[in-house]
Motif scaffolding. Structure first.
Motif, PDB file in Angstrom:
ATOM      1  N   LYS A  16      16.144  -7.579  15.167  1.00  0.00           N
ATOM      2  CA  LYS A  16      17.179  -8.194  15.973  1.00  0.00           C
ATOM      3  C   LYS A  16      18.523  -7.823  15.354  1.00  0.00           C
ATOM      4  O   LYS A  16      18.880  -8.316  14.294  1.00  0.00           O
ATOM      5  N   ASP A  17      19.262  -6.918  15.977  1.00  0.00           N
ATOM      6  CA  ASP A  17      20.543  -6.473  15.419  1.00  0.00           C
ATOM      7  C   ASP A  17      21.615  -7.529  15.623  1.00  0.00           C
ATOM      8  O   ASP A  17      22.431  -7.796  14.752  1.00  0.00           O
ATOM      9  N   THR A  18      21.632  -8.086  16.810  1.00  0.00           N
ATOM     10  CA  THR A  18      22.614  -9.118  17.156  1.00  0.00           C
ATOM     11  C   THR A  18      21.856 -10.097  18.048  1.00  0.00           C
ATOM     12  O   THR A  18      20.703  -9.850  18.395  1.00  0.00           O
ATOM     13  N   THR A  23      16.338  -3.585  18.143  1.00  0.00           N
ATOM     14  CA  THR A  23      15.953  -2.200  17.893  1.00  0.00           C
ATOM     15  C   THR A  23      14.441  -2.147  17.705  1.00  0.00           C
ATOM     16  O   THR A  23      13.877  -2.951  16.968  1.00  0.00           O
ATOM     17  N   LEU A  24      13.805  -1.218  18.427  1.00  0.00           N
ATOM     18  CA  LEU A  24      12.354  -1.094  18.369  1.00  0.00           C
ATOM     19  C   LEU A  24      11.950   0.218  17.719  1.00  0.00           C
ATOM     20  O   LEU A  24      12.567   1.255  17.970  1.00  0.00           O
ATOM     21  N   ASP A  25      10.909   0.155  16.888  1.00  0.00           N
ATOM     22  CA  ASP A  25      10.274   1.365  16.372  1.00  0.00           C
ATOM     23  C   ASP A  25       9.020   1.585  17.203  1.00  0.00           C
ATOM     24  O   ASP A  25       8.191   0.679  17.322  1.00  0.00           O
ATOM     25  N   LEU A  66       9.925   6.699  16.769  1.00  0.00           N
ATOM     26  CA  LEU A  66      10.946   6.804  17.813  1.00  0.00           C
ATOM     27  C   LEU A  66      11.697   5.474  17.820  1.00  0.00           C
ATOM     28  O   LEU A  66      11.079   4.417  17.923  1.00  0.00           O
ATOM     29  N   VAL A  67      13.016   5.541  17.661  1.00  0.00           N
ATOM     30  CA  VAL A  67      13.804   4.310  17.567  1.00  0.00           C
ATOM     31  C   VAL A  67      14.678   4.155  18.805  1.00  0.00           C
ATOM     32  O   VAL A  67      15.358   5.105  19.215  1.00  0.00           O
ATOM     33  N   GLN A  68      14.638   2.979  19.420  1.00  0.00           N
ATOM     34  CA  GLN A  68      15.496   2.724  20.575  1.00  0.00           C
ATOM     35  C   GLN A  68      16.098   1.330  20.445  1.00  0.00           C
ATOM     36  O   GLN A  68      15.427   0.395  19.997  1.00  0.00           O
ATOM     37  N   THR A  69      17.367   1.229  20.818  1.00  0.00           N
ATOM     38  CA  THR A  69      18.105  -0.025  20.649  1.00  0.00           C
ATOM     39  C   THR A  69      18.508  -0.537  22.023  1.00  0.00           C
ATOM     40  O   THR A  69      19.118   0.190  22.799  1.00  0.00           O
ATOM     41  N   VAL A  70      18.148  -1.780  22.317  1.00  0.00           N
ATOM     42  CA  VAL A  70      18.289  -2.287  23.681  1.00  0.00           C
ATOM     43  C   VAL A  70      19.048  -3.605  23.707  1.00  0.00           C
ATOM     44  O   VAL A  70      18.739  -4.523  22.938  1.00  0.00           O
TER      45      VAL A  70
END
Ligand SMILES: Cc1cc2nc3c(=O)[nH]c(=O)nc-3n(C[C@H](O)[C@H](O)[C@H](O)COP(=O)(O)OP(=O)(O)OC[C@H]3O[C@@H](n4cnc5c(N)ncnc54)[C@H](O)[C@@H]3O)c2cc1C
Ligand code: SF4
Ligand code: SF4
Ligand code: FES
Lengths: 273, 382
Positions: A16-18, A23-25, A66-70
């Motif tokens: 949880k960035d904010t 962000t998911l791996d 694979l990293v994606q931030t949502v």
């Protein structure tokens, strides 16, 4: 194989960035998508809910996931941010164009990120920093709403410790703990250290922020051909087939999302184009 | 359009029973046959089993905002132009399942779409519609990514063109170089010969498959006189077409350099943003995707369906639609069709079929709107 059919990926970890950004791996269950270039995006499918275009914020190379931030804003993005490790998600792609990290070799590099715009820039930043000797001066100007909205804090701290990178972070609204700059990120552009004759700028953030950035870069003497933006438009396929992402004559999913400003300058400020 | 002057080799003449045998022969070869039928006061495209299903003795009267069928004294089978349907509903389907997914524990399983489509023969494709099919081929199966459902259906399609003898007042294929006679790309092209009380069809083969099928039917070889009769049908059709689109390069330049032209405000006051034009257009290809779940929550499907740039949802990104006004949606539609399409696909996105003119409830005429942009631009071309 039908290009609309995703591949199953497993969620390895979530961070949880904010309050509203996760962000998911991700790792493939079977076959994997081709290696994404910095700036490319995937279509993430949540079972029964739908699909959303999401930029790759970390490429699956050297054993990395694979990293994606949502950011959770609607049905699909909310469902993505609620996924737990072990659950599966559909991934297809990668789609779109890449940040010009190769053609910018030898140049000063200016990254300008607004809010979540840091996520699509992260692979380009990492590429430049891990090939540091191939570039001139490197600056990252990053603006967020408030200190609590900052992404990738640990990594930013790490980048700050590198001596040959200029990192400037600014917030729209500061709290008492904030010791840095306050104000919009575009205000940092005139103060950044770069030679406009040999600089490539990579800009990503909300459209208004990119409009002001382009103006500030123009004033600083940077040519349009070396100013790169990442555009956001509605997307239902990522394949050039659904027509939804059209911006002037461009299909943003094919000729973008990363595009040099000279190709769109004539329409970028036309309302509702 | 280049006119073929010489009688095409392999041409033959069919009578009505020959046409019936053409339908029967296609059916024997496993084709489902789709052709024009009269329904709800319009000529639509649907399954047909024999020539008796075709709209005999009918013609259409079309004007901006109106379409009406009228009787004809003769039993002509193809004496009309185009109706609200186009072949795209059979190739680029209004609804299509992209895949189904299942949840097995934490695992996600994707089942690709259904197997090969049935072979389908289109009977009565108009020359402009044939070009529209080629335009959609360019968009949907000749780019980097392929709409695999479209491609599979397209490759299973047999095309029987019928050249136009009775264009509608809304037609403008001549200025788009798409009709009223097809010059290639079909399996068989027919011209209905009606002069002097006859009812015969000149049939030109366009492919080996077309030639083989013709050879199997009761025909007689076409003569020079038959060929001249067919050319006369075309000449008469050409002469009856009054609508005209300005040259493509002029419109492209005019539209791309005038996103703030006052005409956009003017047309926006008339346009209802109903999306009729995009739904009837044989080249419009835009789609959206919907997700459907089974009641037990273990299965789901993604379905692609036609969409239109006239809807607010079309340009929706988080926070709101990009094109909130009718003005910007009409601008998107017409600029895409007549200008950006050239940059994207090397052709116009309009084939001059006139459907959007007839089916616009406000009677907006794309040729008139385009001319409003090219007039006064004076490129020295008349
Ligand atoms: C190239 C690209 C890269 C991106 N990268 C990222 C990224 O890295 N991280 C990130 O967080 N986001 C990213 N985005 C944005 C992200 O794709 C959207 O936030 C996401 O699609 C939102 O989907 P949603 O279902 O959660 O929300 P919604 O915004 O609610 O909508 C999704 C769809 O539902 C429909 N819809 C929903 N509500 C309405 C309404 N009120 N009116 C009309 N239609 C509606 C629309 O058709 C819309 O397209 C990117 C977008 C693009 C184009
Ligand atoms: S834009 Fe109108 S006239 Fe042109 S092809 Fe489409 S429906 Fe036919
Ligand atoms: S953008 Fe509009 S005009 Fe263009 S293909 Fe899509 S629906 Fe048709
Ligand atoms: S997202 Fe479908 S064409 Fe670009």
């Amino acid at each position: 194989m039908d290009p609309y059919v995703p591949l199953p990926y497993r969620v390895l970890a979530t961070r949880k960035d904010t309050p509203d950004v996760v962000t998911l791996d991700l790792a493939p269950v079977g076959d994997s998508i081709p290696e994404p270039q910095p700036g490319q995006f995937t279509m993430l499918y949540v079972f029964g809910v739908g699909e959303a275009p999401i930029s790759v914020s970390g490429a699956p190379v050297d054993g990395n996931p694979l990293v994606q931030t949502v950011r959770a804003v609607g049905a699909v993005s909310n469902a993505i941010t609620r996924l737990r490790p072990g659950q599966e998600i559909g991934v297809r792609g990668p789609y779109g164009t890449a940040w010009p990290v190769e053609s910018a070799t030898g140049h000063d590099i200016l990254f300008v990120a607004g809010g979540l715009g840091l996520a699509p820039l992260r692979p380009a930043i990492r590429h430049v920093l891990s090939n540091r000797d191939r570039y001139g001066r490197v600056s990252l100007l990053y603006g967020t709403r408030g200190p609590e909205d900052m992404l990738y804090r640990d990594e930013l701290a790490e980048w700050r410790r590198m001596l040959d990178v200029e990192i400037e972070v600014t917030v729209d609204h500061a709290d008492r703990t904030w010791r840095g700059t306050v104000g919009v990120v575009t205000k940092l552009i005139p103060r950044a250290d770069f030679d406009p004759e040999r600089t490539t700028a990579m800009v990503c953030g909300p459209e208004v922020m990119m409009r002001f950035s382009v103006l500030a870069l123009q004033v600083a003497g940077l040519p349009f051909e070396r100013t790169f933006l990442s555009l956001e438009r509605a997307m239902k396929c990522g394949l050039g087939l659904c027509g939804r992402c059209q911006f002037g004559a461009h299909f943003v999913c094919q000729e973008g999302a990363v595009i040099s400003y000279d190709r769109i300058a004539h329409i970028f400020t036309v309302r509702e184009i | 359009m280049t006119t073929i002057r010489a009688l095409p080799p392999g041409s033959a003449v069919l009578r009505l029973d020959g046409l019936q045998q053409l339908i029967a022969a296609l059916a024997v070869r496993g084709y489902e046959i789709v052709g024009p039928v009269e329904r709800d006061g319009a000529i639509l495209y649907d399954r047909i089993a024999s020539t008796a299903d075709l709209p005999a003795g009918r013609t259409d009267r079309q004007e901006p905002g109106s379409y009406r069928l009228e009787p004809r004294a003769d039993g002509a089978l193809f004496a009309y132009a185009v109706g609200p349907h186009s072949w795209k509903r059979y190739l680029h389907r209004p609804n299509e399942t992209l895949f189904k997914s299942r949840r097995v524990g934490e695992e996600l399983v994707f089942d690709p779409p259904a197997g090969p489509p049935p072979r389908t023969a289109f009977l009565g494709v108009r020359p402009c519609e044939l070009v529209a099919i080629f335009v959609q081929d360019r968009v949907l199966m000749e780019g980097h990514y392929v709409n695999t459902g479209y491609k599979a259906r397209r490759e299973a399609t047999f095309l029987v063109v019928v050249n136009c003898g009775s264009p509608a007042a809304t037609c403008f294929c001549t200025s788009m170089h798409t009709g009223p006679r097809a010059t290639g790309g079909f399996d068989i092209a027919l011209t209905e010969l009606l002069a002097d009380g006859r009812q015969e069809f000149l049939a030109e083969p366009g492919t080996d498959g077309g030639a083989a099928l013709l050879a199997y039917l009761p025909t007689r070889p076409a003569t020079e006189a038959d060929w001249q009769a067919a050319l006369a049908v075309t000449a008469q059709a050409v002469a009856s077409i009054g609508r005209r689109m300005p040259p493509g390069n002029e419109i492209k330049a005019a539209l791309q350099s005038n996103p703030e032209h006052a005409r956009w405000d003017d047309v926006a006051r008339r346009c209802l943003a109903c999306a009729n034009c995009t739904l009837v257009c044989p080249t419009c290809f835009c789609t959206t995707v919907e997700d459907r779940s089974d009641l037990d929550g273990q299965g789901a499907a993604r379905v692609r369906r036609w969409d239109s740039c006239f809807t607010r949802d079309f340009s929706y990104v988080h926070g709101g639609a990009v094109r909130t006004q009718t003005r910007s949606r009409f601008r998107q539609w017409m600029t895409h069709k007549l200008a950006h399409w050239w940059d994207q696909f090397g052709t116009s996105g309009c084939v001059g079929c006139g459907r959007c003119i007839a089916w616009c409830p406000a009677g907006i005429d794309i040729t008139v709107e385009a001319a409003a942009f090219t007039e006064g631009q004076n490129h020295g071309i008349t």
